[in-house]
Design a protein around this motif. Sequence first.
Motif, PDB file in Angstrom:
ATOM      1  N   VAL A   6      40.040   1.074   8.778  1.00  0.00           N
ATOM      2  CA  VAL A   6      40.002   2.527   8.948  1.00  0.00           C
ATOM      3  C   VAL A   6      38.868   3.096   8.104  1.00  0.00           C
ATOM      4  N   LEU A  10      36.412   4.739  12.211  1.00  0.00           N
ATOM      5  CA  LEU A  10      36.712   4.478  13.619  1.00  0.00           C
ATOM      6  C   LEU A  10      35.775   5.298  14.511  1.00  0.00           C
ATOM      7  N   MET A  11      35.515   4.790  15.691  1.00  0.00           N
ATOM      8  CA  MET A  11      34.576   5.463  16.593  1.00  0.00           C
ATOM      9  C   MET A  11      35.213   6.651  17.316  1.00  0.00           C
ATOM     10  N   ALA A  12      36.533   6.765  17.202  1.00  0.00           N
ATOM     11  CA  ALA A  12      37.265   7.895  17.791  1.00  0.00           C
ATOM     12  C   ALA A  12      38.605   7.983  17.078  1.00  0.00           C
ATOM     13  N   PRO A  13      39.244   9.139  17.145  1.00  0.00           N
ATOM     14  CA  PRO A  13      40.592   9.192  16.570  1.00  0.00           C
ATOM     15  C   PRO A  13      41.550   8.298  17.355  1.00  0.00           C
ATOM     16  N   VAL A  14      42.588   7.846  16.698  1.00  0.00           N
ATOM     17  CA  VAL A  14      43.667   7.141  17.387  1.00  0.00           C
ATOM     18  C   VAL A  14      44.510   8.166  18.145  1.00  0.00           C
ATOM     19  N   LYS A  59      38.331   7.072  24.513  1.00  0.00           N
ATOM     20  CA  LYS A  59      39.481   6.171  24.366  1.00  0.00           C
ATOM     21  C   LYS A  59      40.429   6.600  23.246  1.00  0.00           C
ATOM     22  N   PHE A  61      43.915   7.373  22.115  1.00  0.00           N
ATOM     23  CA  PHE A  61      45.116   6.786  22.708  1.00  0.00           C
ATOM     24  C   PHE A  61      46.234   7.808  22.951  1.00  0.00           C
ATOM     25  N   GLN A  62      46.314   8.799  22.089  1.00  0.00           N
ATOM     26  CA  GLN A  62      47.518   9.650  22.122  1.00  0.00           C
ATOM     27  C   GLN A  62      47.202  11.097  21.756  1.00  0.00           C
ATOM     28  N   ILE A  88      46.511   8.539  28.691  1.00  0.00           N
ATOM     29  CA  ILE A  88      46.750   9.033  27.324  1.00  0.00           C
ATOM     30  C   ILE A  88      48.244   9.307  27.128  1.00  0.00           C
ATOM     31  N   VAL A  89      48.784   8.730  26.056  1.00  0.00           N
ATOM     32  CA  VAL A  89      50.187   8.952  25.713  1.00  0.00           C
ATOM     33  C   VAL A  89      50.324  10.369  25.157  1.00  0.00           C
TER      34      VAL A  89
ATOM     35  N   GLN B  14      46.952  -0.554  24.948  1.00  0.00           N
ATOM     36  CA  GLN B  14      45.563  -0.188  25.229  1.00  0.00           C
ATOM     37  C   GLN B  14      44.696  -0.817  24.140  1.00  0.00           C
ATOM     38  N   ARG B  16      40.515  -0.753  22.402  1.00  0.00           N
ATOM     39  CA  ARG B  16      39.131  -0.270  22.436  1.00  0.00           C
ATOM     40  C   ARG B  16      38.307  -1.020  21.394  1.00  0.00           C
ATOM     41  N   GLU B  18      35.772  -1.387  18.418  1.00  0.00           N
ATOM     42  CA  GLU B  18      35.417  -0.647  17.208  1.00  0.00           C
ATOM     43  C   GLU B  18      34.359  -1.438  16.439  1.00  0.00           C
ATOM     44  N   ARG B  19      33.830  -0.851  15.391  1.00  0.00           N
ATOM     45  CA  ARG B  19      32.794  -1.550  14.613  1.00  0.00           C
ATOM     46  C   ARG B  19      33.309  -2.874  14.050  1.00  0.00           C
ATOM     47  N   LEU B  23      40.626  -2.655  18.397  1.00  0.00           N
ATOM     48  CA  LEU B  23      41.770  -1.874  17.946  1.00  0.00           C
ATOM     49  C   LEU B  23      42.755  -1.788  19.106  1.00  0.00           C
ATOM     50  N   TYR B  25      46.479  -0.585  20.609  1.00  0.00           N
ATOM     51  CA  TYR B  25      47.485   0.456  20.450  1.00  0.00           C
ATOM     52  C   TYR B  25      48.630   0.114  21.397  1.00  0.00           C
ATOM     53  N   LEU B  32      49.642   0.235  15.926  1.00  0.00           N
ATOM     54  CA  LEU B  32      48.247  -0.225  15.835  1.00  0.00           C
ATOM     55  C   LEU B  32      48.133  -1.670  15.390  1.00  0.00           C
ATOM     56  N   PHE B  34      44.829  -4.301  14.318  1.00  0.00           N
ATOM     57  CA  PHE B  34      43.389  -4.432  14.105  1.00  0.00           C
ATOM     58  C   PHE B  34      42.997  -5.904  14.191  1.00  0.00           C
TER      59      PHE B  34
END
Lengths: 343, 94
Positions: A6, A10-14, A59, A61-62, A88-89, B14, B16, B18-19, B23, B25, B32, B34
């Motif tokens: 974390v 991250l490239m986007a929020p979870v 992407k 997720f929720q 999307i949840v 799901q 995706r 990541e660096r 990740l 879900y 989550l 990792f």
Amino acid sequence: MSNQYVEMGLMAPVNVTWEVTYACNLSCIHCVSDSGRKKPGELTTEQCLQVIDTMSAMKVFQFNIGGGEPFMREDFPDLMDYSHEKGIVTCISTNGTLIDDEVAGRLAHKLVYMQVSLDGATPASNDAIRGKGSFRKALNALEFLSKRDIEVSVNTVLTKLSFPELDALVDLAASFGAKLRISRFRPSGRGKKNWSQLNVSREQMLSFSDWLSRHMVVSTGDSFFSVSHEDRRSLGLNMCGASKLTCCVSPLGEVYPCAFLQEREFLAGKLPEESFAEIWENSPIFHSFRDLEIKSCESCVRFDFCHGGCPAIAYHTQRRLGLPDPECLANCVSVKSLAAVGA
Amino acid sequence: MRSESVCLLNEGVQVRSERFGLLFYDYRGPRLYFLPTKDLIKDHFFNGKHTVSNLIEYICAKHREWPCLMVKKWLNHALDMLEGKGLIYEQSVC
């Protein structure tokens, strides 16, 4: 939770907390967003669909959907359908007053979680906070949702009034096949005005911490990591996820690090005018939260468990970031020790 | 995992890129997971269009300095772990 990953960013929020309207048909005295009337400038249906497209492309997720009361929006079921089409949840927080059998039928989708708010196990205690008749309507909603096999939890804000009724709330939730989820009371919105009247004492918080350890099935949405004992460590986060795992979109499309810090100074950008990817990646506000260190907590034995706790509570009670959560277990423990000496 | 298999996400899962890697879900919870794979496995690997052996070939071609046997062992271990956690399942293409 693997903090090291974390912290790499991250490239986007979870998940994204999305407050879809300020409109609400109740006027709860602890409301963190001071909801009531719809405000000018709330996102239109088309703009909401754009938000969903954006989050889907990244992407996310929720969605954690809140308000206001989400069902006050006529287009709300359509927005949820579109989110589900995109995979999307949706975790929807509602006061339950507008949920009938038809609405429950529309919500019956595998990607839906519902949270119905109750702040007491009786009409007297609940309605004192949420308004007359709200207890009965919330129970009706729970009935409609459970009949449709929709996964539902009862969401309770921990206050001086709900604290004595937690056991009864666990039983009440279970009677609908639901779990109890407890949220932390935060001094923003109307909650600010009623903070001293409603917030639990340190002794109650300490007692609550022990209660949580005895009730592992009760969820907390990570509100209480600052007071959780080690045995709950595997159940969620041990740090604030604002700007790292989550963020908040207001009914006006404003983007904030979290739902409890919707103050002008924390405004990171606005949708749909600005790119959400750009905000998430480059907003100085978000970067400042990712770099936030609660220095005075670093020598504490509990630092690995909470990393200083909730910055929003620290900010609202002390008007500054970077200070420790005033309700951490270390403080509660020290209060207990003093009490023991006094005894 | 057999080489001539594809890996698919279980229902409710799901993933995706990541660096750090992948990740996952899982809406059935815990939420989550990792997997630090860097860029060796991309999220689209789980759409079922490429077999495990395709992925081994891809990684070996990209990292010629790595013995393919080692890559195979590492990948199988990672995929077994994901399967063990209920995140993916194997489907034979033969």
